[in-house]
Structure formats: C-alpha cells, structure tokens
Design an enzyme around this catalytic site. Structure first.
Site, short mmCIF file in Angstrom:
data_model
loop_
_atom_site.label_atom_id
_atom_site.label_comp_id
_atom_site.label_asym_id
_atom_site.label_seq_id
_atom_site.Cartn_x
_atom_site.Cartn_y
_atom_site.Cartn_z
N CYS A 103 0.83 -1.21 0.00
CA CYS A 103 0.00 0.00 0.00
C CYS A 103 0.86 1.25 0.00
O CYS A 103 1.99 1.26 0.49
CB CYS A 103 -0.90 0.00 1.23
SG CYS A 103 -1.91 -1.46 1.42
N ARG A 162 4.09 0.37 -6.43
CA ARG A 162 4.05 -0.50 -5.26
C ARG A 162 2.98 -1.58 -5.38
O ARG A 162 3.00 -2.57 -4.66
CB ARG A 162 3.80 0.34 -3.99
CG ARG A 162 4.91 1.33 -3.71
CD ARG A 162 4.53 2.27 -2.58
NE ARG A 162 4.50 1.60 -1.30
CZ ARG A 162 5.53 1.50 -0.46
NH1 ARG A 162 6.71 2.01 -0.81
NH2 ARG A 162 5.42 0.89 0.70
N TRP A 176 -3.52 -2.30 -1.49
CA TRP A 176 -3.29 -3.64 -2.02
C TRP A 176 -3.96 -4.59 -1.05
O TRP A 176 -3.59 -4.68 0.11
CB TRP A 176 -1.79 -3.90 -2.11
CG TRP A 176 -1.41 -5.13 -2.88
CD1 TRP A 176 -1.25 -5.24 -4.22
CD2 TRP A 176 -1.09 -6.42 -2.32
NE1 TRP A 176 -0.86 -6.51 -4.55
CE2 TRP A 176 -0.76 -7.26 -3.41
CE3 TRP A 176 -1.07 -6.95 -1.03
CZ2 TRP A 176 -0.40 -8.59 -3.23
CZ3 TRP A 176 -0.71 -8.27 -0.86
CH2 TRP A 176 -0.38 -9.08 -1.95
N ASN A 178 -0.68 1.36 6.14
CA ASN A 178 0.07 0.32 5.45
C ASN A 178 0.54 -0.67 6.50
O ASN A 178 1.10 -0.27 7.52
CB ASN A 178 1.27 0.91 4.70
CG ASN A 178 1.97 -0.14 3.85
OD1 ASN A 178 1.45 -1.24 3.64
ND2 ASN A 178 3.14 0.19 3.35
N GLY A 179 0.32 -1.97 6.27
CA GLY A 179 0.72 -2.98 7.24
C GLY A 179 -0.45 -3.88 7.60
O GLY A 179 -1.46 -3.91 6.90
N GLU A 211 15.26 -17.12 -12.60
CA GLU A 211 14.89 -15.71 -12.72
C GLU A 211 14.15 -15.44 -14.02
O GLU A 211 13.17 -14.68 -14.05
CB GLU A 211 16.16 -14.85 -12.62
CG GLU A 211 15.95 -13.35 -12.83
CD GLU A 211 15.05 -12.70 -11.79
OE1 GLU A 211 14.64 -11.55 -12.03
OE2 GLU A 211 14.73 -13.33 -10.76
N LYS A 242 10.34 -13.96 -14.29
CA LYS A 242 9.97 -12.76 -15.05
C LYS A 242 8.83 -13.06 -16.02
O LYS A 242 7.90 -12.26 -16.17
CB LYS A 242 11.19 -12.22 -15.82
CG LYS A 242 12.19 -11.52 -14.96
CD LYS A 242 11.64 -10.23 -14.38
CE LYS A 242 12.46 -9.74 -13.22
NZ LYS A 242 12.26 -10.52 -11.98
N GLU A 266 5.60 -13.49 -14.07
CA GLU A 266 5.18 -12.26 -13.41
C GLU A 266 4.41 -11.34 -14.35
O GLU A 266 3.37 -10.79 -13.97
CB GLU A 266 6.41 -11.49 -12.88
CG GLU A 266 6.92 -11.95 -11.55
CD GLU A 266 8.08 -11.08 -11.08
OE1 GLU A 266 8.11 -10.71 -9.91
OE2 GLU A 266 8.98 -10.78 -11.91
N HIS A 299 14.42 -36.69 -14.96
CA HIS A 299 13.80 -36.98 -13.67
C HIS A 299 12.39 -36.39 -13.57
O HIS A 299 11.91 -36.12 -12.48
CB HIS A 299 14.69 -36.46 -12.54
CG HIS A 299 16.00 -37.16 -12.45
ND1 HIS A 299 16.18 -38.32 -11.72
CD2 HIS A 299 17.19 -36.89 -13.03
CE1 HIS A 299 17.44 -38.72 -11.85
NE2 HIS A 299 18.08 -37.86 -12.63
N LYS A 354 5.33 -4.13 -5.57
CA LYS A 354 6.77 -3.94 -5.69
C LYS A 354 7.50 -4.26 -4.40
O LYS A 354 8.47 -4.99 -4.39
CB LYS A 354 7.05 -2.48 -6.10
CG LYS A 354 8.53 -2.17 -6.30
CD LYS A 354 9.11 -2.95 -7.45
CE LYS A 354 10.56 -2.57 -7.72
NZ LYS A 354 11.16 -3.45 -8.74
#
Length: 615
Positions: free
Chosen positions: A2, A27, A76, A101-102, A487, A491, A494, A510, A610
């Site tokens: 947030c 964010r 968020w 926020n939190g 990575e 990406k 995401e 395997h 973010k």
C-alpha cells in the site's frame, strides 16, 4: 505494498496528493482514495482501479474537492476483497480519518470489543479498527496526538499510519512500526509518504521515521517522539533523486526503461568501489576488513528475485573461494529454528530494504547470544530498515526501480555480491592478486557486454512471437545459469502470466521431459563453459521429443538455428561472474516482449506489489 501520502499546507493539496499516488503506483494496488478536511468537516472519495478513476470521481463532484489538510492511499488487498468499502481512508464517526500500510494482527479481538462499545463497521479491513480506536481515545482526551499514541499501544503487528481529525484542522499525525514512512519538509507545508518518490515534485528534504516513532506535523512545525514517548530529533536528509528520475521519458514502460538503464547502473554501482584493478574492501564499511577476516561461512537470506541473486552468489563463494554458503528464502528461514555457526556472515539482499520477512530474519539473528554473526545488507534504499539494522551495508546504486518486475536491481545485486566474494577472498588470501584483477577487469567490461545483449532486442522480439499462443514454458540452465533460468521463468510468469518453471538441465530425465511437446517451449542458456557439452545433450533430448527450443548462447558455443531450434547469440568473452549477468539481460527482454504480445500490464502485473512490506 500500500502507498500513503498526506500533507498539511496553505494550498489545496488534492492535486499534490493525486500526483503522489501516481508516483506510488509501482508499489501495487487495487483501489485508492483521498480524505480532506475543510470548513464543513471531512470529505472522502474512494475508487476501485487506477488513480485516473479516482481523479475522474473527484472531477465529477458538484462541489470542488479542496483541502489544505489531506491524506490519500493506494490499497493492495489483504483483509477484505478489493472494493470501494474496503478502500482507504477509513473514517470513524465522521471524525477521524486514517490511512494505513501494514497488518493489525489482533484486529479481530479489537473489532469485537469495539462492536460491544457500539462502533459500526463498514468494511472487512483490519484498518477500520485503527480509526475506531483513535476515536475512542478522543472521547477521553482532546488532543489527537495523545489519542493516537494511546491507541497504537493496543495494536499488534506492523503499521505506518497517517491520521487527521475534523476537530484538529492544522494537525497531521504519522506513526511508524514495522512499515516505512517518511516526512517531507516544505516551506510553510509538510508531507508524509511511504517513500520519497511520492514527494519529489514538492521537496527533496526528508526525515525518515524510525521504529516506534510518532510525529505531530503542522505547516510550520514537526515534533517527533520515540516509542518511549520521549521527544527526539531525527536527521534531515537531502535526497539526490530528481522528480524526473521516476518518469518514463522515451520509453513505453518503466520495465523497458530500467532494462536499458542497466549499463549505467553497473557503472554507478562500481564507482568508488574499485581502483587500479583492485576492489576497495572499505566500500562495505569501515569495519569490513576486520569482519571479513573472521568469516568462515556465509548465510544469504532473501525473497523472490533477490533470492535468485543469492543462489548465483552461492556458486561464486563455493567455486571461487571454497567457502561454504547457504541461501534461503526469508519467509522459511524466520519460521524454523535454523542452526547458524559462529563466524557466519549473515547477508540480507533486498531491493527496497523493507521486505518484511527478510527484515524479520535479520532481527531474529540479531538476538543470538555468545556467537559472532556479523550482518551485512545489500540494498537499493539508503535509509531503509535493513540498512539501519545491519552492521555493514553496500548500496546497489540502481536508482529508482518502478516496474514491479525487478531488472536493474537484480543486476546490481549480482555486481555487489561479486564485489563481496572478491573482498572476502582478498582479505583471507583465498584468491590471488591476479584473480582479483581478472574479476575487476571483467566487471569493468560488463556495461559493454550488457549493451551488446541489449542490441539483440529486435531478434528477441521475433523470438517472443513463439510464445503468442503458449500457456506454459520450461527454462533450463546448469551451474550459475540454473538460478538465471529461475529468474527468467519468474519474469515470464510475473508479467505475461504464462506458467513457467526452471530446472537444472541435468534433471530433464527426472520428470520434466514428460511435459515436452510442441506446446511447451523450452528456453535454455548455453554459455561457453565446462558443462556445455552436457547441455547440448540435454537439448537434443528435447528436440527429439518435438519440443520448441530457444537457446541463448555464447557466440563460441557453436550451436545453429534449424527447424524448432532457435538460437540467439547473446554474447562472448564472458567469465564466471559476467556470464550470468549478461545472459539474464536477454531473458528480461524476452519476458518484456512476450508480455507486450499477451497485452498484460507490464509495470503493474495483477496481484503483485513492488515492495512486500507485510507477510
């Protein structure tokens, strides 16, 4: 997560706060809102979706929204679905407005108690208990600051708060516990925000609130009290960022801009840290040399992309220095009973320096008694919680990173980790002067190597078309290229929402080989190293089963394109440290252009934030 922005001034703050919210969009958020105090009391407007929808609602009001005391927020969703009712600010009894926020962990108990007192809840959020708690305290005291101070003593969890009250027309209260909050200083006006980027158009002078701080803010004065209620002075910092640093310029998306900023970001990260082909150990802090001389093993803690950077560094520590190195996801590490050895260097890696799980892991380690565990953070934000709580700090100097999918932060984390490996090796004489110089020369070549990879963008665009109708993908790598494959897969998932997984190439037999068909593109990374011939065999296994292969290779790896086997020659003349960094650039471009084809929101992918400042 947030985003908070607020202020008290002589001018109308609505346009200022809306611009602040736009600068906090990176964010991650699903709704937004603003509350102002005017001569009639509190006015609030909230909206689902993008900031422009909030602005449209404001512009459609019969009466212009004008306020010289105001708070605003991007939410968020944690407690409660994305909805207007759950959007901030939250108001208690038309009197107290709060942005938060939190997470208030004991909100259920507080809610039950407040309902018994007669408070009516309009949302599903944990934040509404904050507004009611402050309002309840105001029943017993006339001072908003005291009411906030007494109310937050009831809260368990993490929070950054901005609070206004209709009966306190010139006062903004800010409180911080576990979530970042800054104060921006102006002339005849002062502001609060989740980070400095929100306030760069109005000020470059900031106070970073510390854990437990509560601030009483007016147009002309700021009073700060610590967790014990004692008045304190906090240093005023001058930000070196400009308002244009978080603007797109000629680029369509922040992610694209930040991919292309990587050569300069590497130059900035190396500046002042190498000299005459040697690493300057003091760049990690004045105690670094003594600390590094005692290190016997390394423990790296991180999340997401930063975790992948740590995995690359593990290969470097063990391969180059013959030093044990463990890497662990912070959210797992903090909730078990890890065994940590004496003389372990505890390294936290985070873009924001506020990642909740990483910070909690650091705080947990700092409680250890009778054991030498020095702490080092690698971070992009100089005044973050991780930098303040660590013994040693090395900033990545990546500059603002707005796109949710990390690019230049990851690259510069790897650069700093390579400097750390070299510094410890140098101090402990685990590497020779010649090895040190070879590493430094490689790092100095890195900006040009990255530019060469960036020059392949048009070819990458063509390769991205192969993913237009795909829903799944595999990424393969060996050695340091395995975490780079991880990575690359991250990406892609995401920002394009394609399900992607990474495997060590030797693990194909395997299980993953069962997935291979014409609908499963396979991306492989083929540097010129000791494992190349084994990797070629793995690729033939995929080809024989009808898979679509995309290979990012060293020019000297001598692979060639053919039907269902696309080869992109990314680079050449790279070493153990520069190779993973350089190959990752092409994977960033691939994920970006696949996302463009898929039509997704590149900079603000769904459900993601973010900075993950809550668990």
């Amino acid at each position: 997560m947030c985003g908070i922005v607020g202020g008290v001034a002589e001018r109308n703050l609505v346009p200022v706060l809306l611009e602040g919210l736009r600068r906090l969009e990176y964010r991650g958020y699903d709704s937004s809102g603003i509350a102002i105090q005017d001569e009639t009391g509190l006015e609030r407007i909230r909206s689902l979706g993008k900031i422009k929808k909030l602005q449209q609602k404001i512009e459609q009001q019969a009466k212009p929204l004008v306020g010289k005391l105001a708070i605003a927020h991007t939410r968020w969703a944690t407690h409660g679905i994305p909805s207007v009712d759950n959007a901030h600010p939250h108001i208690s009894n038309d009197s107290v407005a709060v942005v938060h926020n939190g997470i208030i962990e004991n909100y259920q108990q507080l809610k039950q108690s407040q309902q018994q007192q007669g408070y009516v809840f309009e949302s599903e959020t944990d934040t509404e208990v904050v507004a009611h708690a402050i309002h309840a305290q105001l029943e017993n005291c006339a001072d908003l600051f005291t009411a906030v101070q007494q109310a937050i003593a009831e809260f368990d969890g993490a929070f950054a708060l901005g609070v206004i009250d209709k009966n306190s027309p010139d006062t903004l209260i800010a409180a911080r516990k576990g979530s970042p909050l800054v104060i921006g200083l102006g002339i005849g006006e002062n502001f609060i925000a989740s980070d400095v980027s929100a306030l760069l158009p109005v000020t470059q002078q900031f106070i970073f609130l510390e854990e437990g701080d509560i601030a009483k803010i007016s147009r002309e004065d700021i009073q700060i009290f610590d967790a014990q209620g004692q008045a304190v002075e906090r240093e005023v910092k001058q930000s070196s960022l400009s308002a244009t640093a978080v603007e797109l310029g000629e680029h369509k998306h922040f992610m694209h801009k930040e991919i292309f900023e990587q050569p300069q970001a590497v130059i900035d990260t190396l500046e002042g840290r190498i000299s005459q082909n040697h690493v300057l150990v003091s760049s990690f802090g004045h105690q670094a040399e003594q600390t590094f001389s005692q290190v016997e093993q390394v423990q790296i803690i991180a999340c997401g992309t930063s975790y992948h950077a740590g995995l690359v560094a593990k290969y470097w520590f063990e391969d180059i220095l013959n030093m044990p190195c463990q890497v662990e996801v912070a959210s797992e590490y903090r909730y078990r009973n890890p065994v940590i050895q004496n003389n372990t260097l505890f390294v936290t890696v985070s873009q924001s320096g506020e990642t909740a799980d990483t910070l909690a892991a650091l705080q947990q380690v700092k409680t250890l008694q009778n054991i030498n565990v020095p702490t080092l953070t690698i971070c992009n934000v100089p005044e973050s919680s991780l930098t303040r709580e660590s013994d040693l700090t090395c900033l990545t100097q990546a500059g603002p990173e707005i796109g949710v999918a990390s690019t230049k932060a990851f690259t510069t984390q790897l650069v700093v980790l390579s400097l750390l490996v070299t510094s410890i090796g140098k101090i402990q004489q685990r590497i020779s002067d010649e090895q040190e110089q070879r590493i430094v020369l490689g790092l100095q070549k890195l900006p040009n190597l990255i530019n060469r990879a960036l020059n392949q963008e048009e070819t990458v665009k063509d390769i991205a078309k192969l993913f237009a109708d795909k829903q799944h993908a595999l990424f393969l790598g060996r050695g340091t290229m395995y975490p780079i494959a991880m990575e690359g897969a991250l990406k892609l998932k995401e920002i394009s929402y394609i399900h992607a997984e990474a495997y060590p190439a030797g693990e194909l037999k395997h299980g993953p080989l069962a997935l291979i068909d014409e609908n499963m593109p396979v991306v492989a990374i083929a540097p010129l190293d000791d494992l190349l011939e084994k990797l070629k065999s793995n690729l033939q296994e995929v080809k024989a089963r009808g898979g679509q292969m995309i290979v990012f290779e060293d020019e000297q790896s001598q692979l060639s394109s053919e039907s269902s086997f696309t080869v992109l020659k990314v680079t050449s003349n790279v070493g153990r440290i520069t190779a993973p960094i350089t190959f990752n650039i092409a994977l960033q471009l691939l994920s970006y252009h696949v996302a463009l084809i898929k039509g997704t929101d590149v900079d603000q992918p769904r459900n993601l934030a973010k900075s993950v400042t809550v668990e």
